[in-house]
Scaffold this motif. Structure first.
Motif, mmCIF file in Angstrom:
data_model
loop_
_atom_site.group_PDB
_atom_site.id
_atom_site.type_symbol
_atom_site.label_atom_id
_atom_site.label_comp_id
_atom_site.label_asym_id
_atom_site.label_seq_id
_atom_site.Cartn_x
_atom_site.Cartn_y
_atom_site.Cartn_z
ATOM 1 N N PRO A 72 0.847 -1.195 0.000
ATOM 2 C CA PRO A 72 0.000 0.000 0.000
ATOM 3 C C PRO A 72 0.889 1.254 0.000
ATOM 4 O O PRO A 72 2.002 1.213 0.537
ATOM 5 C CB PRO A 72 -0.759 -0.090 1.319
ATOM 6 N N LEU A 74 0.586 3.762 1.752
ATOM 7 C CA LEU A 74 0.805 4.155 3.135
ATOM 8 C C LEU A 74 2.073 3.518 3.684
ATOM 9 O O LEU A 74 2.835 4.136 4.439
ATOM 10 C CB LEU A 74 -0.409 3.712 3.961
ATOM 11 N N MET A 75 2.320 2.271 3.292
ATOM 12 C CA MET A 75 3.522 1.553 3.741
ATOM 13 C C MET A 75 4.770 2.246 3.186
ATOM 14 O O MET A 75 5.759 2.431 3.907
ATOM 15 C CB MET A 75 3.431 0.121 3.218
ATOM 16 N N PHE A 78 5.365 5.330 5.138
ATOM 17 C CA PHE A 78 5.964 5.019 6.436
ATOM 18 C C PHE A 78 7.448 4.728 6.308
ATOM 19 O O PHE A 78 8.243 5.197 7.115
ATOM 20 C CB PHE A 78 5.248 3.806 7.067
ATOM 21 N N TRP A 79 7.820 3.936 5.290
ATOM 22 C CA TRP A 79 9.236 3.636 5.079
ATOM 23 C C TRP A 79 10.014 4.910 4.812
ATOM 24 O O TRP A 79 11.100 5.108 5.354
ATOM 25 C CB TRP A 79 9.414 2.661 3.905
ATOM 26 N N PHE A 82 10.510 6.990 7.883
ATOM 27 C CA PHE A 82 11.393 6.418 8.864
ATOM 28 C C PHE A 82 12.828 6.335 8.338
ATOM 29 O O PHE A 82 13.786 6.572 9.064
ATOM 30 C CB PHE A 82 10.841 5.043 9.262
ATOM 31 N N PHE A 83 12.953 6.054 7.032
ATOM 32 C CA PHE A 83 14.278 5.844 6.462
ATOM 33 C C PHE A 83 15.011 7.142 6.130
ATOM 34 O O PHE A 83 16.200 7.275 6.411
ATOM 35 C CB PHE A 83 14.190 5.008 5.185
ATOM 36 N N ILE A 172 -1.745 11.543 6.931
ATOM 37 C CA ILE A 172 -1.331 10.703 8.053
ATOM 38 C C ILE A 172 0.013 11.123 8.644
ATOM 39 O O ILE A 172 0.294 10.866 9.812
ATOM 40 C CB ILE A 172 -1.322 9.213 7.646
ATOM 41 N N LYS B 170 -4.824 -3.499 -0.560
ATOM 42 C CA LYS B 170 -3.905 -2.414 -0.216
ATOM 43 C C LYS B 170 -4.662 -1.237 0.400
ATOM 44 O O LYS B 170 -4.154 -0.567 1.292
ATOM 45 C CB LYS B 170 -3.139 -1.969 -1.467
ATOM 46 N N SER B 173 -5.419 -0.553 4.251
ATOM 47 C CA SER B 173 -4.454 0.135 5.111
ATOM 48 C C SER B 173 -4.913 1.549 5.450
ATOM 49 O O SER B 173 -4.537 2.087 6.498
ATOM 50 C CB SER B 173 -3.097 0.185 4.430
ATOM 51 N N MET B 184 -1.711 -1.848 9.554
ATOM 52 C CA MET B 184 -0.909 -0.628 9.506
ATOM 53 C C MET B 184 -0.928 0.097 10.853
ATOM 54 O O MET B 184 0.093 0.588 11.333
ATOM 55 C CB MET B 184 -1.464 0.281 8.399
ATOM 56 N N PHE B 201 7.758 -2.407 10.723
ATOM 57 C CA PHE B 201 7.392 -2.112 9.334
ATOM 58 C C PHE B 201 7.750 -3.286 8.423
ATOM 59 O O PHE B 201 7.057 -3.542 7.436
ATOM 60 C CB PHE B 201 8.081 -0.838 8.837
#
Lengths: 240, 231
Positions: A72, A74-75, A78-79, A82-83, A172, B170, B173, B184, B201
């Motif tokens: 997704p 969103l993932m 997030f990565w 954070f990264f 988000i 997907k 999420s 999520m 994660f």
């Protein structure tokens, strides 16, 4: 509803700007445009790698495209959130984070559009160009890609619509795009959530519906002028 | 502190949280899919209806839903829509899992709009002469549909429906935005509780990817098992 619009329309459009960071609908559009403009060259490179005759290039890119398309957005955000700070060492702001996530995500989708565009062309185009003495790179650049890109135009407009919708996820990570601003207005007004989110939905609708109608019009226009790949006989002349 | 701590993901409280999140995500997927398919069917039929007002209704549904981001749908169904209901129902809703219901409503309505278009083009792909030929051979309306038209239409329709299911997976999420404790959300919770961002994660990514690839695999299998026949 009209009262909310007349009270908050400036905030809705540009956020706190010029007394604070730029936000609202303008930020949504800016983010979507920057995202697509940056993702396009990357998507073309990835798309070319997906159809390249060299396995060592094709396989890793195929893997990358599959992974990004399986996650997704969103993932991916997030990565990136954070990264990026741990890699670059500086705390990246929400705009940069979101932009990078969008570019990576859209590039994987654009790569598939480019691949489909190239594979949708008759094989004879590549073979003729090679027979005329062009090497693979030049044949791709001068003959195949220009035609493939032209047939991709409507898909590109549709991808822009998707990108506008995707920017809403900046919500988000607290990016002040239009959905976030709508929520801020909601907390200030407090009593009229349905109206506020209807206005938000309507705003997106006007923007995206207009653009997708434009894509539809473009598709018909390209087809009528015989410039689609369905009619390779009228493909533009190429000076080699 | 090791660079990558597997133990966190294999046992204990955080493992349980992440697995519970994954299960809830799968439940969201199943519930939304079950609701979206019949809605999509009705909307597709509306769009193919001989009556113009019904066609317009179907068109308006599809275009309105598709041109608004899912996030805005979620926000509306969670924050906005319950406020419009009478006080009694509102109290009852807020006592239960209102965020999950809102997410399922938003996801099913959103997915249905996309699936309706796939179903419509699947049915339209079958030339009307197929139907007429079936009737001419002496089959009744239902017999013709069941034996001639639908088997061909389904072959065309199922692959895009599977890829919509992948999008739906997907999209679950996004329910995290309104506080549904799906994968999520739980990954975020574990991250803020343990500061092990990479591990939580990685778990969530691996879980999303596994289900996504399984759905893609299903599509590939279907394509081999029921190849599209040229009519």
């Amino acid at each position: 509803m009209l009262e909310i619009i007349s009270d908050y329309w400036v905030y809705f459009l540009i956020g706190q700007y010029p007394n604070g960071p730029l936000g609202g609908l303008v930020l949504t559009l800016l983010l979507a445009s920057c995202g697509l403009v940056l993702a396009l060259p990357l998507g073309i490179v990835l798309g070319l790698a997906r159809v390249s005759p060299w396995r060592w290039l094709r396989w890793p890119v195929t893997g990358f495209v599959f992974v990004v398309r399986g996650l997704p957005l969103l993932m991916v955000i997030f990565w990136a959130y954070f990264f990026l700070p741990s890699v670059t060492g500086v705390k990246t702001d929400q705009f940069t984070t979101m932009l990078i996530a969008l570019v990576v995500f859209d590039a994987a989708y654009l790569a598939e559009i480019v691949r489909a565009g190239i594979q949708g062309l008759p094989r004879g185009q590549m073979e003729t160009a090679r027979a005329l003495g062009l090497d693979y790179g030049r044949a791709m650049r001068l003959v195949v890609l220009p035609q493939a890109l032209r047939s991709m135009l409507p898909s590109l407009v549709n991808q822009f619509v998707s990108t506008i919708k995707e920017t809403s996820l900046g919500y988000i990570i607290g990016l002040a795009e239009v959905s976030f601003i709508a929520t801020q207005i909601n907390t200030q007004v407090f009593t009229k959530p349905a109206q506020i989110y209807l206005i938000l939905g309507l705003t997106y609708f006007i923007l995206c519906f207009g653009l997708s109608r434009f894509a539809y019009w473009l598709e018909r226009r390209l087809a009528r002028r015989g410039m689609s790949v369905a009619n390779p006989a009228s493909a533009p002349k190429v000076s080699a | 502190m090791p660079l990558f701590d597997y133990s966190l993901l294999l046992t204990g409280k955080y493992h349980d949280m992440l697995v519970a999140g994954l299960l809830l995500s799968l439940q969201l997927l199943a519930a939304s899919l079950v609701l979206a398919l019949p809605i999509a069917m009705v909307v597709a039929l509306l769009r193919l209806s001989p009556l113009a007002p019904l066609r317009w209704l179907g068109f308006a549904y599809v275009e309105t839903i598709r041109n608004i981001p899912l996030l805005a749908h979620m926000l509306f169904w969670y924050f906005g829509a319950p406020e419009l209901l009478p006080e009694g129902i509102k109290q009852w809703l807020y006592a239960g899992h209102i965020e999950a219901y809102s997410a399922i409503i938003a996801l099913s309505l959103y997915t249905a709009a996309f699936m309706a278009e796939d179903i419509r083009s699947g049915i339209r792909a079958i030339p009307t002469v197929q139907f007429e030929a079936g009737r001419a051979l002496g089959f009744g309306f239902l017999g013709t549909m069941r034996r001639v038209v639908l088997p061909q239409a389904l072959r065309v329709t199922v692959p895009p429906l599977i890829s919509q299911t992948l999008s739906l997976w997907k999209n679950t999420s996004i329910a995290t935005v309104i506080g549904v404790a799906e994968l999520m959300y739980q990954a975020g919770q574990v991250e803020s509780a343990t500061f092990r961002s990479f591990e939580s994660f990685a778990f969530a990514s691996a879980a999303y990817l596994t289900v996504s690839l399984a759905i893609t695999g299903l599509a590939t299998w279907y394509h081999h098992r029921f190849p599209v026949r040229t009519i």
